[in-house]
Motif scaffolding. Structure first.
Motif, short mmCIF file in Angstrom:
data_model
loop_
_atom_site.label_atom_id
_atom_site.label_comp_id
_atom_site.label_asym_id
_atom_site.label_seq_id
_atom_site.Cartn_x
_atom_site.Cartn_y
_atom_site.Cartn_z
N TRP A 63 2.02 -9.24 57.83
CA TRP A 63 2.84 -9.13 56.62
C TRP A 63 3.66 -10.40 56.41
O TRP A 63 3.86 -10.84 55.28
CB TRP A 63 3.76 -7.90 56.70
CG TRP A 63 3.07 -6.68 56.15
CD1 TRP A 63 2.56 -5.63 56.85
CD2 TRP A 63 2.78 -6.40 54.76
NE1 TRP A 63 1.98 -4.71 55.99
CE2 TRP A 63 2.11 -5.17 54.71
CE3 TRP A 63 3.03 -7.07 53.56
CZ2 TRP A 63 1.68 -4.58 53.51
CZ3 TRP A 63 2.60 -6.50 52.36
CH2 TRP A 63 1.94 -5.28 52.35
N GLY A 100 10.34 -5.66 51.22
CA GLY A 100 9.60 -6.84 50.77
C GLY A 100 10.59 -7.91 50.34
O GLY A 100 11.61 -8.14 51.00
N SER A 102 9.32 -8.16 58.10
CA SER A 102 8.91 -9.55 57.92
C SER A 102 10.16 -10.43 57.76
O SER A 102 10.91 -10.29 56.79
CB SER A 102 8.04 -9.68 56.66
OG SER A 102 8.11 -11.00 56.15
C1 LIG Z 1 3.63 -3.18 49.77
S1 LIG Z 1 5.09 -3.89 50.37
C2 LIG Z 1 6.34 -3.03 49.42
C3 LIG Z 1 7.62 -3.77 49.29
C4 LIG Z 1 8.73 -3.12 48.47
N1 LIG Z 1 9.06 -1.80 48.90
C5 LIG Z 1 8.43 -3.12 46.98
O1 LIG Z 1 8.39 -2.04 46.43
O2 LIG Z 1 8.24 -4.17 46.40
C6 LIG Z 1 5.21 -3.11 51.99
C7 LIG Z 1 6.34 -3.69 52.83
O3 LIG Z 1 6.50 -2.90 54.01
C8 LIG Z 1 6.86 -3.75 55.07
N2 LIG Z 1 6.58 -3.04 56.33
C9 LIG Z 1 5.38 -2.61 56.79
N3 LIG Z 1 5.52 -2.02 57.99
C10 LIG Z 1 6.85 -2.04 58.28
C11 LIG Z 1 7.62 -1.58 59.39
N4 LIG Z 1 7.05 -0.99 60.45
N5 LIG Z 1 8.96 -1.77 59.37
C12 LIG Z 1 9.55 -2.39 58.31
N6 LIG Z 1 8.87 -2.87 57.24
C13 LIG Z 1 7.53 -2.69 57.23
C14 LIG Z 1 6.02 -5.00 54.83
O4 LIG Z 1 6.51 -6.15 55.46
C15 LIG Z 1 6.07 -5.10 53.30
O5 LIG Z 1 7.13 -5.93 52.89
#
Ligand SMILES: C[S@@+](CC[C@H](N)C(=O)[O-])C[C@H]1O[C@@H](n2cnc3c(N)ncnc32)[C@H](O)[C@@H]1O
Length: 296
Positions: A62, A106, A129
């Motif tokens: 990510w 994000g 991230s």
């Molecule tokens: C598809 S993006 C969505 C971002 C934001 N919620 C938006 O609506 O624009 C998914 C996000 O989840 C984060 N993510 C995935 N697994 C995670 C975890 N275990 N802990 C924290 N963040 C996580 C990723 O880094 C990414 O930024």
């Protein structure tokens, strides 16, 4: 990531997370015989070795995603009047400052439109991230009086290190849980449950079962039931409402609403109208749930 896949993902994220101009369906998308057969025939799973590597490198993948795309990939989610009303309804009195947590924020596409509208909120925002968190902090709308962004792996790091227990009114989980391995989703929900107030709410929106993005995965990308990996190593789970309700209930929440949202999106590049399926739900934390520290 192939251009068309990128387009699909970016399109899905460009709408308002709780938009009203969509069909709400209790039963979800009905597949044709051909589509069902194709899904059924996709049986070969990615090897255990590769699956373990993907899990180990989830954060890195990510972070690299944000290195490549910076803040340009997802569009801001402008909240509709209905969503604002939902947020406002979480207040006990009109001038109450709401405390929000955007888990998996994000680069802040969800939080900055909210801060811009000045809804009298304080927003915690976390993501695993480090690059994404840094982009949030660099945004001109970021100010420590109004928000607090921090790095946190929802499946590992205790949110109480940054947020007081039982202090958050509303948690938003927007296209985040789908990126987490199904075996660890419950841990992530238990983690957020510790910081949300009893009676507080979780607003959830994510991929629904049989979404177009799920049917587009080619053989060789399947990790398990309704779980796939993209070319860039990021993963995506597609939720049925039954799975989601059970998952939240196991973590001490009960559902208020839990529905599929069906939407047709025009994919300009392919000249196709594609059926998108999202799951949009609202859960509340049971008042009787005891957090680990209240047991001690
Ligand atoms: C598809 S993006 C969505 C971002 C934001 N919620 C938006 O609506 O624009 C998914 C996000 O989840 C984060 N993510 C995935 N697994 C995670 C975890 N275990 N802990 C924290 N963040 C996580 C990723 O880094 C990414 O930024």
């Amino acid at each position: 990531m192939a251009q068309s896949e990128k387009e699909i993902i970016s399109q899905e994220m460009s709408d308002s997370p709780f938009a009203v101009a969509q069909t709400v369906s209790p039963s979800g998308r009905i597949l044709t015989e051909e589509e069902l057969k194709a899904l059924h025939n996709d049986k070969i799973l990615v090897s255990n070795f590769k699956q373990m590597k993907l899990e180990k490198e989830a954060q890195k993948n990510w972070d690299l995603f944000y290195k490549r795309n910076t803040t340009n990939f997802f569009k801001d989610r402008h909240w509709t009047t209905r969503e604002f009303e939902e947020l406002k309804a979480c207040r006990k009195f009109e001038s109450q400052k709401l405390v929000l947590l955007e888990a998996g924020c994000g680069v802040g596409n969800c939080i900055f439109p909210l801060l811009e509208e000045d809804l009298n909120v304080f927003i915690y925002a976390c993501d695993f991230s480090p690059r994404a968190v840094e982009f949030v902090k660099q945004n001109p709308l970021y100010s420590p009086e109004r928000c607090c962004a921090f790095q946190c792996d929802l499946t590992k790091d205790d949110l109480r290190d940054q947020i007081p227990e039982n202090s958050v009114d509303v948690i938003t989980l927007i296209f985040v849980l789908s990126a987490i391995h199904p075996d660890k989703m419950k841990q992530a929900l238990e983690n957020i449950s510790r910081v949300v107030k009893p009676g507080g709410v979780v607003l959830f929106r994510d991929y629904g079962l049989y979404d177009h993005a799920m049917l587009r995965f080619k053989a060789g990308n399947k990790l398990g039931d309704n779980f796939y990996v993209r070319q860039d190593g990021t993963r995506s789970y597609f939720f049925s409402k039954e799975f989601l309700a059970e998952l939240f209930e196991s973590a001490g929440f009960q559902f208020i609403t839990n529905d599929y949202v069906l939407r047709k999106t025009v994919n300009k590049k392919e000249g196709l109208c594609v059926p998108r399926v999202f799951l949009q739900s609202k859960f509340t934390k049971n008042s009787l749930v005891l957090t680990s520290s209240t047991h001690q």
